[in-house]
Scaffold this motif. Structure first.
Motif, PDB file in Angstrom:
ATOM      1  N   ALA A  96       0.823  -1.212   0.000  1.00  9.98           N
ATOM      2  CA  ALA A  96       0.000   0.000   0.000  1.00  9.98           C
ATOM      3  C   ALA A  96       0.858   1.263   0.000  1.00  9.98           C
ATOM      4  O   ALA A  96       0.365   2.347  -0.306  1.00  9.98           O
ATOM      5  N   SER A  97       2.117   1.142   0.332  1.00 13.74           N
ATOM      6  CA  SER A  97       3.000   2.311   0.375  1.00 13.74           C
ATOM      7  C   SER A  97       4.418   1.810   0.642  1.00 13.74           C
ATOM      8  O   SER A  97       4.613   0.647   1.024  1.00 13.74           O
ATOM      9  N   THR A  98       5.370   2.702   0.469  1.00 13.47           N
ATOM     10  CA  THR A  98       6.742   2.335   0.806  1.00 13.47           C
ATOM     11  C   THR A  98       6.869   2.112   2.313  1.00 13.47           C
ATOM     12  O   THR A  98       7.611   1.232   2.756  1.00 13.47           O
ATOM     13  N   SER A  99       6.126   2.912   3.068  1.00 15.53           N
ATOM     14  CA  SER A  99       6.195   2.759   4.532  1.00 15.53           C
ATOM     15  C   SER A  99       5.736   1.359   4.928  1.00 15.53           C
ATOM     16  O   SER A  99       6.356   0.710   5.781  1.00 15.53           O
ATOM     17  N   GLU A 100       4.655   0.880   4.292  1.00 15.36           N
ATOM     18  CA  GLU A 100       4.204  -0.477   4.602  1.00 15.36           C
ATOM     19  C   GLU A 100       5.279  -1.488   4.205  1.00 15.36           C
ATOM     20  O   GLU A 100       5.536  -2.468   4.922  1.00 15.36           O
ATOM     21  N   ALA A 101       5.921  -1.243   3.055  1.00 17.00           N
ATOM     22  CA  ALA A 101       6.977  -2.165   2.597  1.00 17.00           C
ATOM     23  C   ALA A 101       8.095  -2.254   3.640  1.00 17.00           C
ATOM     24  O   ALA A 101       8.578  -3.349   3.960  1.00 17.00           O
ATOM     25  N   TYR A 102       8.488  -1.110   4.201  1.00 17.51           N
ATOM     26  CA  TYR A 102       9.514  -1.132   5.263  1.00 17.51           C
ATOM     27  C   TYR A 102       9.059  -2.039   6.403  1.00 17.51           C
ATOM     28  O   TYR A 102       9.812  -2.846   6.925  1.00 17.51           O
ATOM     29  N   GLY A 103       7.796  -1.855   6.819  1.00 21.43           N
ATOM     30  CA  GLY A 103       7.268  -2.642   7.944  1.00 21.43           C
ATOM     31  C   GLY A 103       7.342  -4.132   7.646  1.00 21.43           C
ATOM     32  O   GLY A 103       7.793  -4.925   8.485  1.00 21.43           O
ATOM     33  N   GLY A 122      19.013  11.468   7.832  1.00 21.24           N
ATOM     34  CA  GLY A 122      18.062  10.630   7.108  1.00 21.24           C
ATOM     35  C   GLY A 122      16.620  10.943   7.440  1.00 21.24           C
ATOM     36  O   GLY A 122      16.311  11.895   8.162  1.00 21.24           O
ATOM     37  N   TYR A 123      15.792  10.055   6.935  1.00 25.53           N
ATOM     38  CA  TYR A 123      14.344  10.232   6.912  1.00 25.53           C
ATOM     39  C   TYR A 123      13.737   9.827   8.264  1.00 25.53           C
ATOM     40  O   TYR A 123      13.840   8.662   8.658  1.00 25.53           O
ATOM     41  N   PRO A 124      13.109  10.773   9.010  1.00 24.71           N
ATOM     42  CA  PRO A 124      12.703  10.473  10.392  1.00 24.71           C
ATOM     43  C   PRO A 124      11.623   9.401  10.537  1.00 24.71           C
ATOM     44  O   PRO A 124      11.527   8.784  11.592  1.00 24.71           O
ATOM     45  N   VAL A 168      19.469   1.731   2.746  1.00 20.43           N
ATOM     46  CA  VAL A 168      20.085   2.809   1.960  1.00 20.43           C
ATOM     47  C   VAL A 168      18.940   3.601   1.347  1.00 20.43           C
ATOM     48  O   VAL A 168      17.984   3.008   0.846  1.00 20.43           O
ATOM     49  N   VAL A 169      19.013   4.915   1.418  1.00 23.06           N
ATOM     50  CA  VAL A 169      18.006   5.740   0.752  1.00 23.06           C
ATOM     51  C   VAL A 169      18.722   6.399  -0.425  1.00 23.06           C
ATOM     52  O   VAL A 169      19.711   7.109  -0.240  1.00 23.06           O
ATOM     53  N   HIS A 170      18.210   6.124  -1.636  1.00 22.63           N
ATOM     54  CA  HIS A 170      18.979   6.399  -2.862  1.00 22.63           C
ATOM     55  C   HIS A 170      18.108   7.098  -3.892  1.00 22.63           C
ATOM     56  O   HIS A 170      17.274   6.432  -4.510  1.00 22.63           O
ATOM     57  N   ASN A 172      19.402   9.988  -1.058  1.00 22.03           N
ATOM     58  CA  ASN A 172      19.017  10.123   0.349  1.00 22.03           C
ATOM     59  C   ASN A 172      18.104  11.336   0.554  1.00 22.03           C
ATOM     60  O   ASN A 172      18.207  12.339  -0.146  1.00 22.03           O
ATOM     61  N   ASN A 173      17.209  11.198   1.527  1.00 21.14           N
ATOM     62  CA  ASN A 173      16.335  12.295   1.922  1.00 21.14           C
ATOM     63  C   ASN A 173      16.804  12.777   3.290  1.00 21.14           C
ATOM     64  O   ASN A 173      16.885  11.953   4.203  1.00 21.14           O
ATOM     65  N   PRO A 174      17.156  14.056   3.513  1.00 18.83           N
ATOM     66  CA  PRO A 174      16.958  15.191   2.613  1.00 18.83           C
ATOM     67  C   PRO A 174      18.223  15.612   1.878  1.00 18.83           C
ATOM     68  O   PRO A 174      18.196  16.656   1.211  1.00 18.83           O
ATOM     69  N   VAL A 200      16.658  -0.946   0.021  1.00 16.64           N
ATOM     70  CA  VAL A 200      17.040   0.285  -0.670  1.00 16.64           C
ATOM     71  C   VAL A 200      15.788   1.065  -1.063  1.00 16.64           C
ATOM     72  O   VAL A 200      14.974   0.601  -1.860  1.00 16.64           O
ATOM     73  N   ASP A 201      15.667   2.241  -0.482  1.00 15.61           N
ATOM     74  CA  ASP A 201      14.509   3.099  -0.715  1.00 15.61           C
ATOM     75  C   ASP A 201      14.842   4.018  -1.882  1.00 15.61           C
ATOM     76  O   ASP A 201      15.674   4.917  -1.761  1.00 15.61           O
ATOM     77  N   GLU A 202      14.180   3.751  -3.027  1.00 20.15           N
ATOM     78  CA  GLU A 202      14.463   4.566  -4.218  1.00 20.15           C
ATOM     79  C   GLU A 202      13.263   5.424  -4.603  1.00 20.15           C
ATOM     80  O   GLU A 202      13.032   5.685  -5.784  1.00 20.15           O
ATOM     81  N   VAL A 203      12.501   5.887  -3.600  1.00 20.83           N
ATOM     82  CA  VAL A 203      11.299   6.666  -3.952  1.00 20.83           C
ATOM     83  C   VAL A 203      11.650   7.922  -4.747  1.00 20.83           C
ATOM     84  O   VAL A 203      10.865   8.386  -5.566  1.00 20.83           O
ATOM     85  N   PHE A 204      12.854   8.467  -4.506  1.00 18.40           N
ATOM     86  CA  PHE A 204      13.235   9.675  -5.246  1.00 18.40           C
ATOM     87  C   PHE A 204      14.135   9.364  -6.450  1.00 18.40           C
ATOM     88  O   PHE A 204      14.768  10.259  -6.994  1.00 18.40           O
ATOM     89  N   GLY A 205      14.188   8.082  -6.832  1.00 12.36           N
ATOM     90  CA  GLY A 205      15.118   7.664  -7.894  1.00 12.36           C
ATOM     91  C   GLY A 205      14.936   8.383  -9.224  1.00 12.36           C
ATOM     92  O   GLY A 205      15.891   8.575  -9.969  1.00 12.36           O
ATOM     93  N   LEU A 234       3.936   5.074  -5.927  1.00 13.87           N
ATOM     94  CA  LEU A 234       3.293   6.184  -6.633  1.00 13.87           C
ATOM     95  C   LEU A 234       3.383   7.521  -5.905  1.00 13.87           C
ATOM     96  O   LEU A 234       3.166   8.557  -6.504  1.00 13.87           O
ATOM     97  N   SER A 235       3.679   7.485  -4.599  1.00 12.31           N
ATOM     98  CA  SER A 235       3.638   8.764  -3.876  1.00 12.31           C
ATOM     99  C   SER A 235       4.668   9.737  -4.430  1.00 12.31           C
ATOM    100  O   SER A 235       4.436  10.940  -4.448  1.00 12.31           O
ATOM    101  N   LYS A 236       5.785   9.227  -4.939  1.00 11.83           N
ATOM    102  CA  LYS A 236       6.781  10.122  -5.535  1.00 11.83           C
ATOM    103  C   LYS A 236       6.822   9.963  -7.066  1.00 11.83           C
ATOM    104  O   LYS A 236       6.869  10.954  -7.775  1.00 11.83           O
ATOM    105  N   VAL A 237       6.764   8.724  -7.553  1.00 12.95           N
ATOM    106  CA  VAL A 237       6.919   8.464  -8.988  1.00 12.95           C
ATOM    107  C   VAL A 237       5.825   9.156  -9.820  1.00 12.95           C
ATOM    108  O   VAL A 237       6.046   9.547 -10.958  1.00 12.95           O
TER     109      VAL A 237
HETATM  110  C1  LIG Z   1      12.731   8.615   1.674  1.00 11.86           C
HETATM  111  C2  LIG Z   1      11.251   8.325   1.784  1.00 11.86           C
HETATM  112  N1  LIG Z   1      10.824   7.049   1.774  1.00 11.86           N
HETATM  113  C3  LIG Z   1       9.523   6.738   1.865  1.00 11.86           C
HETATM  114  C4  LIG Z   1       8.565   7.731   1.990  1.00 11.86           C
HETATM  115  C5  LIG Z   1       7.128   7.333   2.145  1.00 11.86           C
HETATM  116  O1  LIG Z   1       6.594   6.938   0.952  1.00 11.86           O
HETATM  117  P1  LIG Z   1       5.140   6.293   0.918  1.00 11.86           P
HETATM  118  O2  LIG Z   1       4.181   7.420   0.735  1.00 11.86           O
HETATM  119  O3  LIG Z   1       5.198   5.397  -0.284  1.00 11.86           O
HETATM  120  O4  LIG Z   1       4.956   5.550   2.169  1.00 11.86           O
HETATM  121  C6  LIG Z   1       8.963   9.065   2.019  1.00 11.86           C
HETATM  122  C7  LIG Z   1       7.960  10.122   2.176  1.00 11.86           C
HETATM  123  O5  LIG Z   1       8.240  11.293   2.175  1.00 11.86           O
HETATM  124  C8  LIG Z   1      10.334   9.366   1.919  1.00 11.86           C
HETATM  125  O6  LIG Z   1      10.765  10.628   1.969  1.00 11.86           O
END
Ligand SMILES: Cc1ncc(COP(=O)(O)O)c(C=O)c1O
Length: 397
Positions: A96-103, A122-124, A168-170, A172-174, A200-205, A234-237
């Protein structure tokens, strides 16, 4: 009655209290929010035509498919193939989201009190995700030179018998830096040698700017040799966080991928959390996402130009500068250390009605750093940066 793991400290910090006050107080000067990073409020593009794609009549039938609808998994594979990255639909797991994927991945890889290494700054949100899973997050520092670099020997020193994965956030945010090919190769070797997985979190790839050097790795889906989970959504792509669709690409040695998929299937089957309408719309949404990314690129690069011009014209004499970034949605600004970050953010909020993030939200290893979003409308962004440099000038004189 409640679990110990959810007994979080919920007292607001000074900055949040001040923000609430500023929001509720009547004031003729509107608040200017340079932390706004909700893309659906940015006016970057009209998302209505994409959202209407959710009307496929087949969406009225429920097909419980743990990894997702085959058309949607193929669409994710196509999305990577368009970028020259071969990803098989069989290795795609929808969430449902990247956050769920992390979980799910923390559950897959770590038992209670096992450790996962995460980048700092990194991302809080990761802290909260780990807390709900009772996983111990151990920071590894990104070292600052020209940008923030991975220091693989330093990561290796932090691996111990409790460590299960390296995040790894790739980019990285921010901080907006991409991992270099050479760094990725050593990281994969380390993970393989120590039997760790990479998450590897590539939401900003897709959000790679001109400053990205040619040796920056396009995606960890290109690497081989260790078990890796590449996340996006989809939240970023497509700037559509409200559609709630993300994914995991599972790849690496065949036996490990097979075992990971078998376990993830049970987890995914337990939740079945992705709605059918969004899955059916995914092929068309992803086919159109390059135009969305282009519109965002236009907004971000033009805001960056404004930021750089104003900092150079009015801030350079006080040592104010934007730190180098190669991708993402944020800019990191170094301000004079005549005040600490909290004081700067409170002054900006209370005197200038300007909202910016203090660097400590992201655990920077240095004081004197502010973070702004590059998504706001050009007028608002320019007004905000003017208020920022105006305050810095007033305090430094
Ligand atoms: C680095 C990073 N990963 C994941 C997310 C969350 O993405 P999602 O909306 O898919 O849970 C964010 C949201 O800002 C983000 O900055």
């Amino acid at each position: 009655m409640f679990s110990a793991r959810t007994s979080w400290n919920r007292t607001e910090n000074r900055w949040n209290v001040a923000l609430e006050r500023a929001r509720s107080q009547p004031d003729p000067r509107p608040l200017c929010d340079l932390t706004e990073s909700n893309p659906t409020r940015s006016g970057i593009y009209d998302s209505e035509p994409l959202v209407r794609l959710l009307g496929d009549p087949r969406g009225s039938r429920y097909q419980p498919l743990p990894f997702g609808h085959p058309e949607a998994r193929s669409a994710v594979s196509q999305y990577y193939r368009r970028r020259g990255l071969p990803v098989s639909p069989d290795n795609v797991v929808l969430t449902a989201s990247t956050s769920e994927a992390y979980g799910w991945l923390f559950t897959l890889l770590a038992d209670r009190n096992d450790a996962v290494l995460v980048p700092r700054p990194g991302y809080p949100l990761l802290d909260w995700l780990a807390a709900t899973q009772e996983v111990d997050l151990r920071p590894y520092p990104l070292t600052f030179g020209v940008g923030w670099r991975l220091d693989v020997p330093e990561i290796a020193r932090r691996v111990d018998e409790h460590t299960r994965a390296i995040v790894v956030v790739h980019p990285n945010n921010p901080t907006g830096t991409f991992v270099r090919r050479e760094e990725a190769d050593s990281l994969v070797r380390l993970a393989a040698d120590r039997k760790l997985a990479l998450v590897v979190d590539e939401v900003f790839g897709d959000f790679r700017w001109d400053e990205a050097p040619p040796d920056a790795l396009a995606s960890f889906t290109e690497t081989a040799g260790c078990l890796a989970f590449v996340l996006s959504g989809l939240s970023k792509v497509a700037l559509l966080p409200q559609l709630k669709l993300g994914w995991i690409v599972v790849h690496g040695p065949t036996d490990l991928v097979r075992e990971a998929m078998a376990r993830l299937e049970i987890m995914a089957d337990t939740y079945l959390s992705v709605g059918t309408p969004v899955q059916l719309a995914l092929p068309e949404i992803l086919a159109r996402s390059p135009q969305v990314v282009e519109a965002a690129r236009h907004r971000i690069t033009s805001n960056l130009r404004v930021l750089d011009r104003l900092l150079l014209e009015r801030g350079a004499e006080f040592g104010v500068r934007r730190l180098p970034m190669e991708g993402g949605w944020y800019a990191v600004i170094e301000v004079p250390r005549i005040h600490d970050e909290e004081r700067w953010t409170l002054l900006l909020l209370e005197r200038d009605r300007l909202i910016v993030h203090p660097g400590y939200f992201f655990d920077f290893d240095r004081d004197g750093v502010l973070v702004v979003s590059l998504l706001p409308s050009p007028d608002l962004f320019e007004q905000g940066v003017s208020r920022l440099v105006g305050r810095i000038t007033a305090e430094c004189r």
